[in-house]
Design a protein around this motif. Sequence first.
Motif, PDB file in Angstrom:
ATOM      1  N   MET A   1       0.992  64.628  24.648  1.00  0.00           N
ATOM      2  CA  MET A   1       1.098  65.001  25.873  1.00  0.00           C
ATOM      3  C   MET A   1       0.041  64.170  26.803  1.00  0.00           C
ATOM      4  O   MET A   1       0.190  64.001  28.115  1.00  0.00           O
ATOM      5  CB  MET A   1       0.695  66.450  25.740  1.00  0.00           C
ATOM      6  CG  MET A   1       0.289  67.286  27.119  1.00  0.00           C
ATOM      7  SD  MET A   1       1.847  67.474  27.834  1.00  0.00           S
ATOM      8  CE  MET A   1       1.742  68.383  29.145  1.00  0.00           C
ATOM      9  N   VAL A   2      -1.216  63.688  26.206  1.00  0.00           N
ATOM     10  CA  VAL A   2      -1.937  62.727  26.896  1.00  0.00           C
ATOM     11  C   VAL A   2      -1.385  61.806  27.263  1.00  0.00           C
ATOM     12  O   VAL A   2      -1.603  61.249  28.298  1.00  0.00           O
ATOM     13  CB  VAL A   2      -3.125  62.579  26.024  1.00  0.00           C
ATOM     14  CG1 VAL A   2      -4.262  61.565  26.599  1.00  0.00           C
ATOM     15  CG2 VAL A   2      -3.878  64.108  25.499  1.00  0.00           C
ATOM     16  N   ALA A   3      -0.630  61.006  26.381  1.00  0.00           N
ATOM     17  CA  ALA A   3       0.287  59.782  26.604  1.00  0.00           C
ATOM     18  C   ALA A   3       1.014  59.916  28.038  1.00  0.00           C
ATOM     19  O   ALA A   3       1.154  59.055  28.788  1.00  0.00           O
ATOM     20  CB  ALA A   3       0.927  59.184  25.689  1.00  0.00           C
ATOM     21  N   LEU A   4       1.664  61.083  28.178  1.00  0.00           N
ATOM     22  CA  LEU A   4       2.442  61.283  29.207  1.00  0.00           C
ATOM     23  C   LEU A   4       1.748  61.597  30.558  1.00  0.00           C
ATOM     24  O   LEU A   4       2.134  60.780  31.660  1.00  0.00           O
ATOM     25  CB  LEU A   4       3.436  62.566  28.890  1.00  0.00           C
ATOM     26  CG  LEU A   4       4.211  62.828  30.209  1.00  0.00           C
ATOM     27  CD1 LEU A   4       5.358  61.868  30.200  1.00  0.00           C
ATOM     28  CD2 LEU A   4       4.902  64.268  29.786  1.00  0.00           C
ATOM     29  N   LEU A   5       0.737  62.269  30.452  1.00  0.00           N
ATOM     30  CA  LEU A   5      -0.270  62.312  31.520  1.00  0.00           C
ATOM     31  C   LEU A   5      -0.754  60.846  31.846  1.00  0.00           C
ATOM     32  O   LEU A   5      -1.249  60.705  33.304  1.00  0.00           O
ATOM     33  CB  LEU A   5      -1.439  63.284  31.362  1.00  0.00           C
ATOM     34  CG  LEU A   5      -0.902  64.829  31.216  1.00  0.00           C
ATOM     35  CD1 LEU A   5      -2.234  65.684  30.887  1.00  0.00           C
ATOM     36  CD2 LEU A   5      -0.436  65.260  32.572  1.00  0.00           C
ATOM     37  N   VAL A   6      -1.167  60.109  31.023  1.00  0.00           N
ATOM     38  CA  VAL A   6      -1.799  58.672  31.281  1.00  0.00           C
ATOM     39  C   VAL A   6      -0.714  57.817  32.021  1.00  0.00           C
ATOM     40  O   VAL A   6      -0.909  57.239  33.107  1.00  0.00           O
ATOM     41  CB  VAL A   6      -2.313  58.140  30.135  1.00  0.00           C
ATOM     42  CG1 VAL A   6      -2.537  56.373  30.424  1.00  0.00           C
ATOM     43  CG2 VAL A   6      -3.247  58.763  29.644  1.00  0.00           C
TER      44      VAL A   6
END
Length: 56
Positions: free
Chosen positions: A1-6
């Motif tokens: 999820m964090v990678a998608l937001l980044v």
Amino acid sequence: MVALLVVLLLALILFGAGFAVQALWWIAVVVAVVWLLGFVIRPAASGGRRGRWYRW
């Protein structure tokens, strides 16, 4: 999820930077045209000589 937001945040930043760079290019073109027109359209100075259109 964090990678998608980044990735989404990076895409948003790059899109904003691209728009800003495009706008700055158009502003630079307009300023260059006005600057070049200043050499062609100059008011006459005292003594009949063609004066400078800028003050510096």
